[in-house]
Design a protein around this motif. Sequence first.
Motif, mmCIF file in Angstrom:
data_model
loop_
_atom_site.group_PDB
_atom_site.id
_atom_site.type_symbol
_atom_site.label_atom_id
_atom_site.label_comp_id
_atom_site.label_asym_id
_atom_site.label_seq_id
_atom_site.Cartn_x
_atom_site.Cartn_y
_atom_site.Cartn_z
ATOM 1 N N LEU A 6 -21.568 25.271 -10.231
ATOM 2 C CA LEU A 6 -22.198 25.650 -8.973
ATOM 3 C C LEU A 6 -23.328 24.690 -8.614
ATOM 4 O O LEU A 6 -23.518 24.347 -7.435
ATOM 5 N N GLY A 7 -24.075 24.247 -9.625
ATOM 6 C CA GLY A 7 -25.172 23.311 -9.361
ATOM 7 C C GLY A 7 -24.684 22.039 -8.707
ATOM 8 O O GLY A 7 -25.299 21.545 -7.748
ATOM 9 N N PHE A 8 -23.563 21.485 -9.218
ATOM 10 C CA PHE A 8 -23.036 20.270 -8.596
ATOM 11 C C PHE A 8 -22.510 20.553 -7.199
ATOM 12 O O PHE A 8 -22.664 19.716 -6.298
ATOM 13 N N ALA A 9 -21.874 21.705 -7.003
ATOM 14 C CA ALA A 9 -21.354 22.048 -5.670
ATOM 15 C C ALA A 9 -22.486 22.068 -4.642
ATOM 16 O O ALA A 9 -22.332 21.544 -3.521
ATOM 17 N N LEU A 10 -23.624 22.642 -4.991
ATOM 18 C CA LEU A 10 -24.770 22.666 -4.074
ATOM 19 C C LEU A 10 -25.311 21.260 -3.850
ATOM 20 O O LEU A 10 -25.666 20.882 -2.726
ATOM 21 N N TYR A 16 -23.315 15.551 1.132
ATOM 22 C CA TYR A 16 -22.293 15.428 2.181
ATOM 23 C C TYR A 16 -22.917 15.558 3.570
ATOM 24 O O TYR A 16 -22.677 14.720 4.457
ATOM 25 N N LEU A 17 -23.721 16.596 3.756
ATOM 26 C CA LEU A 17 -24.347 16.805 5.066
ATOM 27 C C LEU A 17 -25.304 15.667 5.398
ATOM 28 O O LEU A 17 -25.348 15.187 6.546
ATOM 29 N N LEU A 259 -14.367 12.341 0.575
ATOM 30 C CA LEU A 259 -15.129 13.188 1.498
ATOM 31 C C LEU A 259 -16.361 12.472 2.042
ATOM 32 O O LEU A 259 -16.875 12.837 3.108
ATOM 33 N N LEU A 260 -16.830 11.462 1.324
ATOM 34 C CA LEU A 260 -17.953 10.653 1.810
ATOM 35 C C LEU A 260 -17.481 9.417 2.570
ATOM 36 O O LEU A 260 -18.309 8.615 3.016
#
Length: 468
Positions: A6-10, A16-17, A259-260
Motif C-alpha cells: 500500500l505504501g508504494f501504491a500511495l 503519477y499525478l 504509466l509515466l
Amino acid sequence: MLFPTLGFALFFLVVYLMAWALNGSNEWRKIALLLASWFFYGAWDPRFVALLFASGLGNWAIGQGIVRARSPGTAKALLTIGIVGNLGILAWFKYAGFFLEQLSGLLHDLGLERDLPLLQVVLPVGVSFFTFQAISYLVDVRKGRVPAAGLLDLMLLMSFFPHLVAGPIVRASDLLPQFRRSPTLTRGAVAAALLLILWGLFKKAVIASQLAADLVDPAFFDPASRSSLDLLIGAYGYAVQIYCDFSAYSDMAIGLAALLGYRFPRNFDQPYRAASLQDFWRRWHISLSSWLRDYLYIPLGGSRRSAARTYLNLFLTMLLGGLWHGASWGFVIWGGLHGGWLAIERFWTRNRPGHWPVAPRWVGVIVTFHIVVLGWVFFRAPDIAAASGYLGALAVGDWRNTLVTPLSLALVVGGLAIHALPVATLPALAARVRRWPAPAVGLALGALILVVDTMRPEGVAPFIYYQF
C-alpha cells in the motif's frame, strides 16, 4: 519500498499525478521524477542516495570528458577510468568481505595465520544494476552509439525508480531519447500497463510467495528431513518461484514506466520453453544476457577466433555472470554450469556427424529445463555444502512420506502452465479493456486486487533479485 504494498501504491499515485501535471515542462517533469526516485531509494537506506548521486555525477563527468577528448588515447583512458571506477564500487560493496574471507581461509590452510579485519559491508540494493547500466553508457558513448547525456538525463537514467533495484538493465540508447521529449499516454497504453502490473502482482504475491512459504523454503532449509519427492518437487518449485518472482518485478517495472510515458524492453520470453541453453539465455533476463553478450563476450573475442577460444569465452562470460549475482561459490558454480553447457552445445553444433538425426524439439526442451533446474539448486542453496546435501538427499531415492501438499503441486503445475500462455494473451486482453468505460476499468481493477490480496499469504517478501 516494495511494489506490492500500500505504501508504494500511495507513493506511485503521487508521482503519477505530479508527473502528468508537470508534462508541460519536460525539464521540471524529469527533476520531479529524479527526486521521487531518490526518495524511493532512500526509503530503503538514505545513506546510499549519496552513492547513487556520486555515481551518476562521476559517470556524467567521464562521459563528457570522452566526447571532448582531443585524442583517441585520452578517450580510451577516460573510459578505462570509468569502467574501473564502476567495477570498484561493485567490488567493494559486493565482494570485499567475500574475498577477505577466502584469503583468510587460504592463509589458514597454508599455516600462515593472520588477523585479517572482519568486514561487514552493507550491500546497496540494486548496485549491480546501476553500475552495469553506467558501464554500458560509457562504452556506448566511447563507440559513438549514443551522444553524451546531460547531467539531469544521466542521473535519471541511473536512478529511475521502476528499474532501479532489479532491472531491467535499460540501456542509454533505449531511454535517453525518450527523456529528451515530453511523453504521451494513450488509453491503450494505460490498459496494457495496468494489466501488466496486475499480472505481475498475481505472480509475485500469490504464486511465488505461496511456493516459497509452503514448499521451497522448507525443502532447502532442511533437505535431510525431506523425502526425495519433496526435494524433486521443491527444485521444480524454485524454478517456478524464481521465474514468477523476477518476471513479476519486470512486468510491474515495465507497466509502471509505461504509466509515466516511457517504454522499457521486454525482459522474459517463456524461458522454460527453450530447446537449448543458448535459447534459454535469449529468453531469460534478456537485458542481462544481452549486456553480457555485447559488453563481455564480444570484447573477449566472441566467436571470431578459434573454436577453443570461443568455448573459453562462453565459459568465462557465464562464470562472471554467475559472480555478478553475488559473492558466493554457489553462484560461481551456477555460472560455470551454464558456461560449460553452452560450450558443449556449441561444440556439438559444430561437430555433430551429418548422418546423426536431429532430436525432436521436445527432447531439447526437457533436457534444457532439467539442466536449468540443476543450476537453480546451487543458485538457491546458501552454500555449496547445502547444495551438495540437497542433491545427495534427492539421490537417496526415498519417495515415501511426502509433505508436498496438493496446493503446492497445483502452484508448480499452474506456474508452468501460465508461463506457457501465448505471448499475445495480455495484448489481446488490453485491446478489449481499453474500450471499457473508465469506471468499469477502475471497478474491475479494484476487484482483482482484492482477489489477489485474499489469495496471497501473510506479508510481502522482497523480490529475489533485490539481493543482487
